[in-house]
Design an enzyme around this catalytic site. Structure first.
Site, PDB file in Angstrom:
ATOM      1  N   ASN A   1      16.328 -11.954   1.656  1.00 34.32           N
ATOM      2  CA  ASN A   1      16.575 -11.302   2.931  1.00 34.32           C
ATOM      3  C   ASN A   1      17.370 -11.975   3.903  1.00 34.32           C
ATOM      4  O   ASN A   1      18.068 -11.197   4.753  1.00 34.32           O
ATOM      5  CB  ASN A   1      14.994 -11.294   3.531  1.00 34.32           C
ATOM      6  CG  ASN A   1      14.159 -10.083   3.209  1.00 34.32           C
ATOM      7  OD1 ASN A   1      14.791  -9.309   2.442  1.00 34.32           O
ATOM      8  ND2 ASN A   1      13.073  -9.907   3.690  1.00 34.32           N
TER       9      ASN A   1
ATOM     10  N   LEU B   1      27.261  -3.795   3.363  1.00 37.80           N
ATOM     11  CA  LEU B   1      28.467  -3.994   4.230  1.00 37.80           C
ATOM     12  C   LEU B   1      28.915  -2.878   5.280  1.00 37.80           C
ATOM     13  O   LEU B   1      29.950  -2.632   5.702  1.00 37.80           O
ATOM     14  CB  LEU B   1      29.680  -3.830   3.287  1.00 37.80           C
ATOM     15  CG  LEU B   1      29.690  -5.044   2.244  1.00 37.80           C
ATOM     16  CD1 LEU B   1      30.935  -5.123   1.502  1.00 37.80           C
ATOM     17  CD2 LEU B   1      29.900  -6.639   3.075  1.00 37.80           C
TER      18      LEU B   1
ATOM     19  N   LYS C   1      16.167   2.649  11.310  1.00 33.82           N
ATOM     20  CA  LYS C   1      17.059   3.064  10.243  1.00 33.82           C
ATOM     21  C   LYS C   1      16.497   4.324   9.877  1.00 33.82           C
ATOM     22  O   LYS C   1      15.315   4.620  10.299  1.00 33.82           O
ATOM     23  CB  LYS C   1      17.210   2.144   9.010  1.00 33.82           C
ATOM     24  CG  LYS C   1      15.846   2.082   8.251  1.00 33.82           C
ATOM     25  CD  LYS C   1      16.191   1.291   6.895  1.00 33.82           C
ATOM     26  CE  LYS C   1      14.961   1.593   6.075  1.00 33.82           C
ATOM     27  NZ  LYS C   1      15.021   0.864   4.766  1.00 33.82           N
TER      28      LYS C   1
ATOM     29  N   ALA D   1      28.825  -1.769   8.727  1.00 38.78           N
ATOM     30  CA  ALA D   1      28.976  -2.252  10.146  1.00 38.78           C
ATOM     31  C   ALA D   1      28.166  -1.399  11.138  1.00 38.78           C
ATOM     32  O   ALA D   1      28.156  -0.171  11.048  1.00 38.78           O
ATOM     33  CB  ALA D   1      30.510  -2.380  10.510  1.00 38.78           C
TER      34      ALA D   1
ATOM     35  N   ASP E   1      -8.785  -1.521   3.559  1.00 35.14           N
ATOM     36  CA  ASP E   1      -8.251  -1.862   4.981  1.00 35.14           C
ATOM     37  C   ASP E   1      -9.544  -1.963   5.990  1.00 35.14           C
ATOM     38  O   ASP E   1     -10.497  -1.291   5.578  1.00 35.14           O
ATOM     39  CB  ASP E   1      -7.404  -0.514   5.500  1.00 35.14           C
ATOM     40  CG  ASP E   1      -6.311  -0.927   6.497  1.00 35.14           C
ATOM     41  OD1 ASP E   1      -5.131  -1.175   6.086  1.00 35.14           O
ATOM     42  OD2 ASP E   1      -6.814  -1.269   7.561  1.00 35.14           O
TER      43      ASP E   1
ATOM     44  N   CYS F   1      11.475  -7.005   8.919  1.00 34.23           N
ATOM     45  CA  CYS F   1      11.644  -8.114   7.840  1.00 34.23           C
ATOM     46  C   CYS F   1      12.820  -8.815   8.269  1.00 34.23           C
ATOM     47  O   CYS F   1      12.521 -10.040   8.425  1.00 34.23           O
ATOM     48  CB  CYS F   1      11.810  -7.086   6.508  1.00 34.23           C
ATOM     49  SG  CYS F   1      10.566  -6.188   6.169  1.00 34.23           S
TER      50      CYS F   1
ATOM     51  N   LYS G   1      -8.145   4.912   9.069  1.00 35.35           N
ATOM     52  CA  LYS G   1      -6.769   5.061   8.074  1.00 35.35           C
ATOM     53  C   LYS G   1      -7.570   5.267   6.720  1.00 35.35           C
ATOM     54  O   LYS G   1      -7.015   5.990   5.911  1.00 35.35           O
ATOM     55  CB  LYS G   1      -6.201   3.550   7.888  1.00 35.35           C
ATOM     56  CG  LYS G   1      -4.974   3.477   8.677  1.00 35.35           C
ATOM     57  CD  LYS G   1      -4.506   2.075   8.852  1.00 35.35           C
ATOM     58  CE  LYS G   1      -3.348   1.902   7.926  1.00 35.35           C
ATOM     59  NZ  LYS G   1      -2.592   0.531   7.964  1.00 35.35           N
TER      60      LYS G   1
ATOM     61  N   GLU H   1       7.707  -9.043  -2.223  1.00 39.17           N
ATOM     62  CA  GLU H   1       7.886  -7.946  -2.268  1.00 39.17           C
ATOM     63  C   GLU H   1       9.572  -7.749  -2.030  1.00 39.17           C
ATOM     64  O   GLU H   1       9.706  -8.094  -1.025  1.00 39.17           O
ATOM     65  CB  GLU H   1       6.999  -7.278  -1.269  1.00 39.17           C
ATOM     66  CG  GLU H   1       7.083  -5.747  -1.245  1.00 39.17           C
ATOM     67  CD  GLU H   1       7.328  -4.946  -2.677  1.00 39.17           C
ATOM     68  OE1 GLU H   1       6.076  -5.228  -3.488  1.00 39.17           O
ATOM     69  OE2 GLU H   1       8.504  -4.482  -3.123  1.00 39.17           O
ATOM     70  N   PHE H   2      10.317  -6.801  -2.660  1.00 34.69           N
ATOM     71  CA  PHE H   2      11.573  -6.408  -2.221  1.00 34.69           C
ATOM     72  C   PHE H   2      11.901  -4.925  -1.726  1.00 34.69           C
ATOM     73  O   PHE H   2      12.859  -4.649  -1.913  1.00 34.69           O
ATOM     74  CB  PHE H   2      12.637  -6.735  -3.445  1.00 34.69           C
ATOM     75  CG  PHE H   2      12.375  -8.113  -3.879  1.00 34.69           C
ATOM     76  CD1 PHE H   2      13.325  -9.206  -3.056  1.00 34.69           C
ATOM     77  CD2 PHE H   2      11.673  -8.803  -4.823  1.00 34.69           C
ATOM     78  CE1 PHE H   2      12.884 -10.380  -3.079  1.00 34.69           C
ATOM     79  CE2 PHE H   2      11.686  -9.988  -5.285  1.00 34.69           C
ATOM     80  CZ  PHE H   2      12.414 -10.834  -4.263  1.00 34.69           C
TER      81      PHE H   2
END
Ligand code: UGA
Length: 441
Positions: free
Chosen positions: A213, A255, A326, A257, A30, A265, A35, A150-151
């Site tokens: 995505n 799903l 989130k 709401a 990095d 992302c 960091k 990446e997922f």
């Protein structure tokens, strides 16, 4: 195997630590000295469950440095996992990726596999392959470029990486394919049992990432539109999505709401794919609509309150519960809380916010324009209105009747459907508006 990883954000650091965990020697590179010093002490610069434990557990196979030259020169495989932020026109800024490519070209002294993990526009991997071909021609060194999207999702990044349902690689050179097979072999065995899906075109792997995505974002926007209609028709979105989700062709994931998707992302990748499709004269209108629906959904709560109070919010005291995009992360990027707080501030509202981990980042944006509290209880005390923006366990587990006890007027706009609607009905004085469900007045 010796691996170097460029970039220690969510993708880079979690991938690097996971590779060390399955037995490889990893150097994380990095540019940020602070960091690097932090990581050397076994501390993670990002909030990610389980990450520090793995950093400490695998410390003998992990190194952190700003000295990219020796890290890249000694590596068999170099992963590029630096950021690709969004430019004003919605396209991806690839300058960090190309800076690393330039550094790799200067540093390597043997044939090397360069794996692109950063989410880059479809077609970029081939451009990077041409870049290296040109750069390395004189040095007689081969660079094989492999696409390995990446997922992982933030908040569950460690588990998502160790137990991913699939590893996708786009590899066009046989020698690099063998190296990638060896690198990922431990992940294909117990207890991980991952599936390695190899594609003979890098562009197919890149498209798999964007299509995934964008499809997930589309699923969310679709369900949010259905939820908005449910509100008008008196239907309950939770019953509806349960009924939909039991059909295995639809599936019950993504799903939920709410007040739309945020994060680093989906907003970026939907805009980038839409931008690309227009460039190729094949506009993806479903993606365009997904973006538009999400934009409206994010500020739905504000406009609901604005209408309910006939535009008179100035004298209201408001608590915002949850500010991150989130739960499980301190990330605020594209979080609905930001748009709503900006609108509320523009209307002169007195705002108090609570979030279990996101307040430091929130302060960087809003400073002393809002007040901060370290519990739900203290945040909602004597307030007129509560907005719930993130479904943190601290909020879900907070008893509904306490709103009635502590608030001046218990009016809740719940953007994440944290509470049981039948429970809400039982609470005296409570006005409760959630997404796609009956309003309790
Ligand atoms: C997302 C993808 O889920 C990952 O597979 C992908 O690797 C990652 O992007 C990436 O490209 O790096 P992430 O942005 O971390 O991961 O978070 P998600 O869990 O997917 O949530 C994104 C947003 O969608 C959140 O704001 C969440 O609240 C919202 N969401 C999710 C809903 O509104 N409803 C749902 O049912 C699910």
């Amino acid at each position: 195997m010796k691996i170097a990883v460029a970039g220690t954000g969510y993708v880079g650091l979690v991938s690097g630590v996971s590779f060390a965990h399955i037995g490889h020697n990893v150097t994380c590179v990095d540019v940020d000295e602070k960091k690097v010093e932090l990581m050397k002490k076994g501390k993670s610069p990002i909030y990610e469950s389980g990450l520090e434990e793995l950093m400490v557990k695998n410390k003998e196979r992990l190194d952190y440095t700003t000295d990219y030259k020796s890290a890249y020169a000694n590596a068999d495989v170099i992963f590029i996992a630096v950021g690709t932020p969004e430019k004003d026109d919605g396209s991806a800024d690839l300058s960090y990726v190309y800076d690393v490519c330039e550094q790799i070209a200067q540093s390597i002294i043997k044939d090397t596999v360069v794996v692109i993990k950063s989410t880059v526009p479809v077609g970029t991997n081939d451009k990077i392959a041409s870049f290296f071909k040109e750069k390395m021609a004189k040095k007689n060194i081969n660079v094989a470029v492999v696409s390995n999207p990446e997922f992982l999702a933030q908040g569950t990044a460690v588990r998502d990486t160790l137990y991913a349902p699939r590893i996708v690689i786009g590899v066009e050179d046989e020698w690099a394919e063998k190296i990638m097979d060896n690198l990922y072999a431990p992940f294909l065995k117990e207890p991980y049992n991952q599936v390695l899906l190899k594609m003979d075109k890098r562009v197919s792997a890149e498209m798999t990432k964007y299509a995934s995505n964008n499809f997930l974002a589309l699923k969310i926007s679709f369900v949010n539109e259905i939820a908005n209609l449910c509100e008008k028709l008196g239907a309950n979105i939770e019953d509806v999505t349960k009924g939909m989700g039991l059909d295995p062709r639809i599936g019950d994931k993504f799903l939920r709401a709410g007040i739309g998707y945020g994060g680093s992302c989906f907003p970026k990748d939907t805009k980038a794919l839409h931008h690309l499709s227009k460039e190729f004269d094949s506009e993806l209108s479903l993606v365009r609509d997904t973006i538009e629906i999400n934009k409206r959904q994010k500020v739905k709560l504000f406009y609901q309150a604005y209408n309910d109070f006939n535009g008179n919010l100035e004298d209201k005291k408001v608590a915002i519960l949850g500010v991150t995009f989130k739960p499980g992360t301190d990330d605020l990027r594209e979080a609905p809380s930001i748009d709503n707080v900006k609108l509320l501030l523009n209307h002169g509202v007195d705002i108090t916010v609570f979030d279990p981990v996101g307040l430091d980042n929130f302060k960087k944006i809003f400073g002393d324009k809002v007040k901060y509290e370290d519990s739900v209880e203290s945040a909602i005390l004597d307030k007129d209105i509560v907005f719930i923006m993130t479904e943190w366990p601290e909020i879900i587990n907070f008893p509904l009747e306490n709103y009635s006890k502590l608030m001046k007027t218990p009016i809740i706009y719940d953007g994440r459907n944290c509470y049981n609607i039948n429970e809400a009905k039982k609470i005296k004085r409570l006005q409760y508006k959630s997404v796609g469900r009956k309003f309790i007045k």
